[in-house]
Design a protein around this motif. Structure first.
Motif, short mmCIF file in Angstrom:
data_model
loop_
_atom_site.label_atom_id
_atom_site.label_comp_id
_atom_site.label_asym_id
_atom_site.label_seq_id
_atom_site.Cartn_x
_atom_site.Cartn_y
_atom_site.Cartn_z
N GLU A 69 52.50 16.45 4.50
CA GLU A 69 52.10 16.92 3.16
C GLU A 69 52.12 15.79 2.13
OE1 GLU A 69 51.67 20.29 2.00
OE2 GLU A 69 51.64 21.01 4.07
N LEU A 70 52.84 14.72 2.46
CA LEU A 70 53.02 13.64 1.47
C LEU A 70 51.88 12.63 1.52
CD1 LEU A 70 56.81 12.92 2.13
CD2 LEU A 70 55.86 14.06 0.10
N GLU A 71 51.71 11.89 0.43
CA GLU A 71 50.82 10.73 0.43
C GLU A 71 51.33 9.74 1.48
OE1 GLU A 71 48.17 10.16 -1.75
OE2 GLU A 71 48.50 12.28 -2.24
N THR A 72 50.42 8.99 2.10
CA THR A 72 50.82 8.08 3.18
C THR A 72 51.97 7.16 2.76
OG1 THR A 72 48.52 8.06 3.84
CG2 THR A 72 49.94 6.45 4.88
N GLU A 73 51.84 6.51 1.61
CA GLU A 73 52.86 5.56 1.15
C GLU A 73 54.24 6.22 1.09
OE1 GLU A 73 52.55 2.13 0.21
OE2 GLU A 73 50.79 2.59 1.46
N THR A 74 54.26 7.38 0.43
CA THR A 74 55.51 8.12 0.30
C THR A 74 56.05 8.53 1.66
OG1 THR A 74 54.40 9.06 -1.62
CG2 THR A 74 56.57 9.93 -1.10
N ALA A 75 55.14 8.98 2.54
CA ALA A 75 55.55 9.42 3.87
C ALA A 75 56.23 8.27 4.62
CB ALA A 75 54.34 9.93 4.65
N VAL A 76 55.64 7.08 4.52
CA VAL A 76 56.23 5.93 5.22
C VAL A 76 57.61 5.61 4.64
CG1 VAL A 76 55.96 3.47 5.72
CG2 VAL A 76 53.99 4.99 5.89
N THR A 77 57.73 5.65 3.32
CA THR A 77 59.04 5.42 2.69
C THR A 77 60.07 6.42 3.19
OG1 THR A 77 57.81 4.80 0.71
CG2 THR A 77 60.19 5.07 0.47
N VAL A 78 59.69 7.70 3.20
CA VAL A 78 60.61 8.73 3.66
C VAL A 78 60.99 8.46 5.11
CG1 VAL A 78 60.78 11.19 4.27
CG2 VAL A 78 59.83 10.49 2.05
N PHE A 79 60.01 8.13 5.93
CA PHE A 79 60.25 7.91 7.35
C PHE A 79 61.22 6.76 7.59
CE2 PHE A 79 59.00 6.28 11.59
CZ PHE A 79 59.19 7.43 12.32
N GLU A 80 61.10 5.70 6.76
CA GLU A 80 61.97 4.52 6.90
C GLU A 80 63.43 4.86 6.58
OE1 GLU A 80 61.01 1.62 7.99
OE2 GLU A 80 58.86 1.43 7.63
N LEU A 81 63.62 5.92 5.79
CA LEU A 81 64.99 6.30 5.39
C LEU A 81 65.75 7.01 6.51
CD1 LEU A 81 64.52 7.70 1.78
CD2 LEU A 81 65.62 5.56 2.44
N LEU A 82 65.05 7.47 7.52
CA LEU A 82 65.68 8.31 8.53
C LEU A 82 66.49 7.47 9.51
CD1 LEU A 82 62.57 10.53 9.32
CD2 LEU A 82 64.49 11.12 7.83
N SER A 83 67.59 8.04 10.00
CA SER A 83 68.36 7.37 11.04
C SER A 83 67.49 7.29 12.30
CB SER A 83 69.62 8.17 11.36
OG SER A 83 69.25 9.34 12.05
N ILE A 84 67.85 6.38 13.19
CA ILE A 84 66.99 6.16 14.35
C ILE A 84 66.88 7.41 15.24
CG2 ILE A 84 68.79 5.13 15.84
CD1 ILE A 84 66.22 3.03 16.24
N GLU A 85 67.99 8.17 15.36
CA GLU A 85 67.96 9.40 16.19
C GLU A 85 66.98 10.41 15.59
OE1 GLU A 85 70.89 8.20 15.00
OE2 GLU A 85 71.51 7.18 16.85
N ILE A 86 67.14 10.63 14.28
CA ILE A 86 66.29 11.62 13.62
C ILE A 86 64.84 11.14 13.61
CG2 ILE A 86 65.86 12.87 11.47
CD1 ILE A 86 68.44 13.69 12.72
N ALA A 87 64.64 9.86 13.27
CA ALA A 87 63.28 9.32 13.17
C ALA A 87 62.54 9.48 14.50
CB ALA A 87 63.32 7.86 12.76
N THR B 80 55.44 14.74 15.04
CA THR B 80 54.26 14.55 14.20
C THR B 80 53.00 14.71 15.02
OG1 THR B 80 54.30 12.18 14.62
CG2 THR B 80 55.30 12.94 12.57
N GLY B 81 51.92 14.99 14.33
CA GLY B 81 50.64 15.09 15.02
C GLY B 81 49.54 14.58 14.10
N GLY B 82 48.39 14.30 14.69
CA GLY B 82 47.20 14.02 13.91
C GLY B 82 47.30 12.80 13.02
N GLN B 83 46.76 12.98 11.81
CA GLN B 83 46.62 11.89 10.87
C GLN B 83 47.92 11.14 10.60
OE1 GLN B 83 44.57 13.75 7.62
NE2 GLN B 83 43.22 11.98 7.38
N ILE B 84 48.98 11.88 10.31
CA ILE B 84 50.21 11.22 9.88
C ILE B 84 50.78 10.35 11.00
CG2 ILE B 84 51.69 13.21 10.43
CD1 ILE B 84 52.17 10.70 7.57
N ARG B 85 50.60 10.80 12.25
CA ARG B 85 51.10 10.00 13.36
C ARG B 85 50.35 8.67 13.43
NH1 ARG B 85 52.07 11.57 19.68
NH2 ARG B 85 53.57 13.01 18.77
#
Lengths: 452, 452
Positions: free
Chosen positions: B45-63, B70-75
């Motif tokens: 649902e997020l803008e790509t930039e924001t999505a990447v920032t959020v993704f970088e914040l996740l611990s390695i297990e969760i990420a 994930t599927g489709g575009q965001i992946r």
């Protein structure tokens, strides 16, 4: 798709011969080696008389599983031919969610009679399940759930587990407080990997996902697939643990929901039951509404043809392309609607990306339409209709393809937004909607280009 | 169907604000409370930039779990924007069947690069999985399987289980001989309910169902649904235990197969990938073949109209009903084909009961056709076409409905018999086939009745 090579039972002829020759002990020995799900398929292949004989030979445990696995015609026949007492005994053996599912498909008088013959405890449980609305978590759950108390130690827990006669699932053990409210979960593997004197409280995760007993089965299926759960606890509005739904029930829901979707996409109301279990009149009732509606809608195309009767009289060749134009619009629309509806179901497309989806479909439509247009010109020239008619056809095809893909994209997405099941928009409906408008485009272009 | 109300994450605006204001620790705390499957939806649902920032914040297990969900575009975007090193680390974390599935969807050069960056052991395992053909049990299985030896006691077994770092599933424990051949299975619950000094051999069931590593994913799904298994062991041709397939993977297969079926029924080749992950040109390629084929086939209807040009000139009113006739035939055919194909998939209908199925559909067709015919008469009279044309229309409609339901019943069943996937017979194809023949019936009746 299943084919005969994968059926794990002896040839039908062999079984029939054993029955015919009365070699029933031999047959019984054969049956013991077959999985109940396969026996159910086998019964389906046999003549009714033989099927009933085979069914009577089964032990009560096996027979109940077989009964649960049967569908359609053979189930109806077993219900008719097998003694009510035996049927009630078989239902007593089943997990009560399966018994409830079996009973709900029967006419009320038969199911009431069978419930009357069941053991009082089982009958009460099944009636409780049947009191929940159809297609809800309450109807699908099993109440055979293991509930632990937080102060127990692991070794007390093991003692408790060993004391249980039966529990459908032990993968997850739920923890409840004194009011039976769900407060935690312990995966069985955690239990195994722990020391005997640890308490449940020290092991349990309080982050336990559950569904309300009123949850719709579609939500339930969504929930299980999304989080990859094997078992889902079902709770009352007060968070009391009522039961669990297991993933095998969810697979069945999946099949049911998919069947409904496919039947709707084909343009009829879902049958809700196996094909042969539904009477001809029920099938007619499920289809006639849509068919009549589409029929009346498609008289609009007739109106359009009537409207342009003059032009048709002047340029007879325009008539040759009527079915080509409407057919292509309908086909392109059916392709789009199937893809879009599936994408909506998988939550890939929604109102927020309607624009992106529409733009894709229009691009696709344009490219497809141009290809059709090129072929259309060739066809028109081969029919000797002259260059002007060929031009009309070549221009109409891309426009109608773009138009029909647009309709087929926008309507389901908007329907979904307003919580109307998008599968009510079927391929036939899109075809019918674009027929009249397509002809309007065609004849208008013809008037313009041919100057008639 | 999912709607926003069921999304278990904070409002998008809230997340976007936290990112914009750089309040990342706060955001991280929020994210910890969200299920990985929901984070995947959130990223979408997020803008790509924001999505990447959020993704970088996740611990390695969760990420890693989020990446898997994930599927489709965001992946695609994450693969492009996230550091290769981190992606490789995330893949190391995943169960290797999921890592293989992730890698197989990527262009070869990217997946080769990522495999090169993975831990050697994980890389070797993933390459081994990728060596199996797509859509087979070998590709879907996890090799994290617990294998016991028959001479072990229960307490030895518990010691062994406690020593394991990780195993995807412990619901069933498989027993192998010294050559790693599968010889039995012990459900975990049996293990728990037994005495410490019993041996595995005394508890195990030797009746253990398994699938070959080359089994097609559709067979696998069939197997799991038919027998209600949660876990299926996968074996080599020599019966060596190679891994297990779990029911959550089967649910994914189910979604995939159903998506393929629905897209085929709509008249296009399956996309194999999420909607937005497929390029416009790929979509065009998947659809153009069928569309052109149907287009060329539907020029036959034009030929029929051409053939009866004289009769059309004489009785112009006949032309008004062309789209009504073809539309009704097509719609009735689409309804039938959807129902029949689903019944074939569920193994309710096959060649042996083709006769019964055909008879049902013809009875349904006759009743529907009579209703259409009655409405057709009314329509014809309202258009002032005269009684004779009305009679032609009224007679044509039942005949075409019966004819199209017959075609829509027989072709898929016969295709299935000859091991052609019945879903290649789509609604649009049936519609196109019955168009020309329907018009032939219509004009022939007209010639006969109107004496033209």
């Amino acid at each position: 798709m299943m084919d005969d090579a994968t059926l794990n039972f002896p040839p039908i002829e062999e079984i029939e011969q054993l029955v015919a020759e009365g070699r029933l002990t031999e047959l019984q020995a054969q049956l013991e080696r077959i999985h109940p799900a396969d026996i159910a398929l086998l019964l389906d292949e046999l003549e009714t008389e033989t099927a009933v004989t085979v069914f009577e030979l089964l032990s009560i445990e096996i027979a109940s599983e077989v009964l649960d696995e049967t569908g359609g015609q053979i189930r109806q026949e077993l219900v008719e031919k097998v003694d009510d007492e035996r049927l009630a005994d078989l239902l007593d053996e089943l997990p009560m969610d399966d018994a409830a599912e079996f009973l709900e498909d029967l006419p009320d008088e038969i199911s009431d009679r069978l419930i009357g013959l069941m053991e009082p405890e089982e009958a009460a449980e099944v009636q409780e399940l049947l009191a929940y609305e159809e297609e809800t978590a309450g109807r699908l759950m099993t109440r055979d759930v293991v509930a632990l108390r937080r102060q127990w130690t692991i070794s007390e827990t093991f003692d408790y587990l060993r004391s249980l006669e039966d529990a459908e699932t032990l993968h997850y053990l739920y923890v409840v407080d004194r009011d039976n409210k769900l407060i935690g979960v312990v995966p069985l593997r955690t239990l195994i990997l722990s020391q005997p004197d640890q308490t449940i409280e020290s092991l349990m995760s309080t982050d336990v996902a559950s569904v309300p007993v009123t949850a719709d089965q579609e939500e339930l299926a969504e929930f299980v697939t999304r989080y990859d759960y094997f078992v889902v606890p079902v709770v009352s509005p007060n968070n009391e643990l009522l039961g669990v739904v297991t993933v095998d029930d969810v697979l069945d829901i999946f099949e049911e929901e998919v069947t409904e979707d496919i039947q709707r996409l084909g343009g009829s109301e879902p049958l809700d039951q196996p094909y042969f279990a539904v009477s001809v009149f029920q099938i007619v009732r499920k289809r006639i509404g849509w068919l009549l509606l589409l029929f009346v809608a498609s008289t609009l195309s007739g109106e359009v043809i009537r409207l342009f009767q003059n032009e048709l009289d002047l340029v007879v060749a325009l008539g040759f392309f009527i079915t080509l134009i409407t057919g292509t619009g309908g086909n392109a629309g059916s392709q789009t609607v199937a893809t879009i509806i599936r994408a909506i179901t998988l939550d890939e497309v929604r109102l927020s990306n309607l624009g992106a989806a529409w733009w894709r479909e229009v691009s696709v439509g344009l490219l497809l339409g141009l290809a059709m247009g090129a072929v259309g010109i060739v066809r028109a020239l081969l029919w000797n209709t002259g260059y002007e008619v060929a031009l009309v056809v070549a221009l109409t095809l891309p426009i109608i393809v773009i138009w029909s893909t647009t309709v087929a994209t926008v309507i389901p997405i908007v329907a979904d937004r307003y919580r109307i099941d998008p599968t009510v928009i079927s391929g036939p409906m899109i075809a019918t909607i674009v027929d009249a408008t397509g002809l309007l485009i065609y004849f208008s272009l013809a008037k313009l280009i041919l100057g008639i």
